[in-house]
Design an enzyme around this catalytic site. Sequence first.
Site, PDB file in Angstrom:
ATOM      1  N   THR A  15       0.657  -1.292  -0.008  1.00 14.04           N
ATOM      2  CA  THR A  15       0.172   0.088  -0.153  1.00 14.04           C
ATOM      3  C   THR A  15       0.913   1.379   0.168  1.00 14.04           C
ATOM      4  O   THR A  15       0.510   2.257  -0.660  1.00 14.04           O
ATOM      5  CB  THR A  15      -0.826  -0.017   1.330  1.00 14.04           C
ATOM      6  OG1 THR A  15      -1.613  -1.082   1.216  1.00 14.04           O
ATOM      7  CG2 THR A  15      -1.831   0.997   1.245  1.00 14.04           C
ATOM      8  N   ASP A  59       1.817  -7.193  -4.145  1.00 19.48           N
ATOM      9  CA  ASP A  59       1.226  -7.019  -2.808  1.00 19.48           C
ATOM     10  C   ASP A  59       1.822  -8.130  -1.850  1.00 19.48           C
ATOM     11  O   ASP A  59       2.374  -9.228  -2.314  1.00 19.48           O
ATOM     12  CB  ASP A  59      -0.233  -7.669  -2.951  1.00 19.48           C
ATOM     13  CG  ASP A  59      -0.967  -7.594  -1.857  1.00 19.48           C
ATOM     14  OD1 ASP A  59      -1.732  -6.740  -2.025  1.00 19.48           O
ATOM     15  OD2 ASP A  59      -0.975  -8.373  -0.922  1.00 19.48           O
TER      16      ASP A  59
HETATM   17  N1  ASP Z   1      -2.304  -5.980   1.035  1.00 20.68           N
HETATM   18  C1  ASP Z   1      -1.159  -5.051   1.386  1.00 20.68           C
HETATM   19  C2  ASP Z   1       0.290  -5.860   1.304  1.00 20.68           C
HETATM   20  O1  ASP Z   1       0.737  -6.454   2.392  1.00 20.68           O
HETATM   21  C3  ASP Z   1      -1.365  -4.375   2.510  1.00 20.68           C
HETATM   22  C4  ASP Z   1      -0.359  -3.290   2.976  1.00 20.68           C
HETATM   23  O2  ASP Z   1       0.379  -2.893   2.094  1.00 20.68           O
HETATM   24  O3  ASP Z   1      -0.399  -3.111   4.218  1.00 20.68           O
HETATM   25  O4  ASP Z   1       0.972  -5.816   0.445  1.00 20.68           O
END
Ligand code: ASP
Length: 342
Positions: A15, A59
Amino acid sequence: MCKKPNILLIYTGGTIGMIKDSETGTLHNFNFDELLEYIPELNLLDCNISTQSFAKPIDSSNMNPSNWVEIASIIEEAYDNYDGFVILHGSDTMSYTASALSFMLENLSKPVIFTGSQLPIGDLRTDAKENLITSIQIASLCNEGRPVIREVGLYFEYKLYRANRSTKINAEHFEAFDSLNYPPLIVSGVNLSVNYQALLPSNSGKKLKVHKKLGSNILLVKMFPGIDEVTINHLFAYPEIKGLVLETYGSGNLTNEKWFVKAIKKLIDKEIPIVNVTQCSGGSVDMNIYKTNIKYRKMGIISGKDITTESALAKLLFLLGQNISANSFKTIYETSLRGEMK
Ligand code: ASP
């Protein structure tokens, strides 16, 4: 060092490196080379910042050990040219990657700080800016000509944790991580307050050794009331199994039903290492308290002591890649290698 430090930012995905498309509302990765456009405050920091990004940022739910090797290789290649490293990573599996890197980077004498965010960098209420700026400041911290942090850390929402002690505890709050069994290494308030006693001791000038060979085919099984013989026998019969982490109750307690003892015994006879970690968020395994557990201890189950599950898995994969004899595996596993257990 302690002039103007050179910091390498490595973006793996997550994110923190995303912005919201104003028309569709979906999140997508921005060009990481344009980071300064989004956080012009980085220009004010007293360090030189370079950036490097995964060719395809991912991700963190797609992270796997080959990506851990990729991160370790980037650090290895850049090690002599930089004074500190900040790894931007999705928060979901950050504790797994950061724990693994702590084992893979032996004799680390520079900071490697993992960080991420709950909201994308382009969001008005983002936590990304503080996390990133303070991580860079921590990676730049210097005392008497030496970096203050000489280990792998994870910085999130005002706290730097030892990476292999951290765990993601909240999917909603900005305070997404905690380290239940070890105090934070740094707390960020008006000043950065360093807990010097909690830091790993210096490696006395030994050269960095990067371990890129990791094991595979391990299993993580969480005990629960009602787990049955057919399921356990099915899981443990997995022909390629190389190791097992068992998440047990309380201080490491397991059922002593005959079928379960038999299933464990079969694996032990095949010299498959079995690590006992508690499914409680804090506290430690102690296989000497209850009679039922003494039997398992005598059978050779490894005590994970107060290690986190993330770190237990990473340590198991790391040690399985090291050609350690079955005889010494338990002793080595039960020894703290990077401050991951007491
Ligand atoms: N789904 C994302 C990830 O772990 C969540 C984040 O970046 O906090 O890549």
